[in-house]
Design a protein around this motif. Structure first.
Motif, mmCIF file in Angstrom:
data_model
loop_
_atom_site.group_PDB
_atom_site.id
_atom_site.type_symbol
_atom_site.label_atom_id
_atom_site.label_comp_id
_atom_site.label_asym_id
_atom_site.label_seq_id
_atom_site.Cartn_x
_atom_site.Cartn_y
_atom_site.Cartn_z
ATOM 1 N N SER A 1 21.186 26.321 37.708
ATOM 2 C CA SER A 1 20.909 27.204 38.845
ATOM 3 C C SER A 1 21.902 28.352 38.977
ATOM 4 C CB SER A 1 20.908 26.386 40.135
ATOM 5 O OG SER A 1 22.171 25.780 40.315
ATOM 6 N N GLY A 2 22.791 28.499 38.021
ATOM 7 C CA GLY A 2 23.752 29.590 38.076
ATOM 8 C C GLY A 2 24.406 29.819 36.728
ATOM 9 N N LEU A 3 24.767 31.078 36.482
ATOM 10 C CA LEU A 3 25.357 31.455 35.197
ATOM 11 C C LEU A 3 26.467 32.480 35.376
ATOM 12 C CD1 LEU A 3 22.044 32.172 33.272
ATOM 13 C CD2 LEU A 3 23.651 30.371 32.675
ATOM 14 N N PRO A 4 27.567 32.329 34.639
ATOM 15 C CA PRO A 4 28.539 33.410 34.610
ATOM 16 C C PRO A 4 27.947 34.594 33.842
ATOM 17 C CG PRO A 4 29.451 31.375 33.677
ATOM 18 C CD PRO A 4 27.996 31.166 33.879
ATOM 19 N N VAL A 5 28.331 35.783 34.244
ATOM 20 C CA VAL A 5 27.945 37.012 33.553
ATOM 21 C C VAL A 5 29.224 37.535 32.894
ATOM 22 C CG1 VAL A 5 26.935 39.301 33.761
ATOM 23 C CG2 VAL A 5 26.222 37.486 35.346
ATOM 24 N N VAL A 6 29.147 37.783 31.587
ATOM 25 C CA VAL A 6 30.337 38.202 30.843
ATOM 26 C C VAL A 6 30.116 39.551 30.168
ATOM 27 C CG1 VAL A 6 31.106 35.830 30.429
ATOM 28 C CG2 VAL A 6 29.651 36.953 28.742
ATOM 29 N N ASN A 7 31.236 40.207 29.845
ATOM 30 C CA ASN A 7 31.167 41.442 29.069
ATOM 31 C C ASN A 7 31.326 41.112 27.584
ATOM 32 O OD1 ASN A 7 33.943 41.027 28.648
ATOM 33 N ND2 ASN A 7 34.549 42.590 30.125
ATOM 34 N N GLU A 8 31.446 42.118 26.765
ATOM 35 C CA GLU A 8 31.545 41.910 25.308
ATOM 36 C C GLU A 8 32.796 41.138 24.899
ATOM 37 O OE1 GLU A 8 29.186 42.519 23.018
ATOM 38 O OE2 GLU A 8 27.909 43.186 24.677
ATOM 39 N N GLN A 9 33.835 41.159 25.733
ATOM 40 C CA GLN A 9 35.077 40.438 25.431
ATOM 41 C C GLN A 9 35.072 39.015 26.010
ATOM 42 O OE1 GLN A 9 35.210 43.718 26.912
ATOM 43 N NE2 GLN A 9 35.163 44.451 24.795
ATOM 44 N N ASN A 10 33.918 38.581 26.527
ATOM 45 C CA ASN A 10 33.748 37.263 27.136
ATOM 46 C C ASN A 10 34.554 37.108 28.421
ATOM 47 O OD1 ASN A 10 32.194 34.866 26.929
ATOM 48 N ND2 ASN A 10 34.024 33.726 26.347
ATOM 49 N N GLN A 11 34.840 38.232 29.076
ATOM 50 C CA GLN A 11 35.505 38.210 30.373
ATOM 51 C C GLN A 11 34.437 38.071 31.457
ATOM 52 O OE1 GLN A 11 37.286 42.053 29.773
ATOM 53 N NE2 GLN A 11 39.318 41.153 29.475
#
Length: 154
Positions: A33-43
């Protein structure tokens, strides 16, 4: 006990350029029911939950919050649930995701994690180390670890 000892290391996540279509697919495929959103550097740059999507697809009687709804209103199109469902699929995840991220460091104590989850009334929290996503901890993970072995004695 520390976050890295109870976290789930294989994290389902989405990238900041993904659409809600990808989010919903992962929600359904992995029963989450939820997900982290990351950038290309996995931040970690945001967090998207079922609640964020629910707020978008719910009926907006009193205030027209979204440009789509505003245009539809002035064009005389009826705003209905099915239309909002279809429209949201192509929306960028960052448009709906929570950007004030609640996260913990890999060495955070379980008691502090339990307190944070309770006070903030959230279901899960991403774990980071050296600025990058390394895991996720849910309320269930904290409960299971906290009571592990205590119920077997009775």
């Amino acid at each position: 006990m520390k976050a890295h000892e109870i976290m789930i290391p294989n994290v389902f996540k989405v990238k900041e350029n993904d659409t809600i279509r990808m989010v919903v697919k992962k929600f359904i495929d992995h029963n989450i029911s939820g997900l982290p959103v990351v950038n290309e550097q996995n931040q970690i740059v945001a967090f998207i939950s079922d609640g964020d999507i629910m707020s978008y697809i719910g009926k907006h009687d009193d205030i027209i919050l979204d440009m789509f709804f505003l245009v539809s209103y002035f064009q005389g199109d009826e705003d209905n649930y099915e239309d909002r469902i279809k429209e949201v699929l192509d929306v960028n995840v960052m448009r709906l995701a929570t950007k004030k991220i609640v996260k913990v460091q890999h060495d955070t104590d379980i008691e502090n994690i339990a307190t944070m989850l309770a006070k903030r009334q959230i279901k899960k929290v991403p774990v980071e180390k050296d600025g990058v996503l390394v895991g996720v901890i849910s309320r269930g993970d904290v409960i299971r670890q906290s009571f592990k072995g205590l119920l077997d004695d009775q």
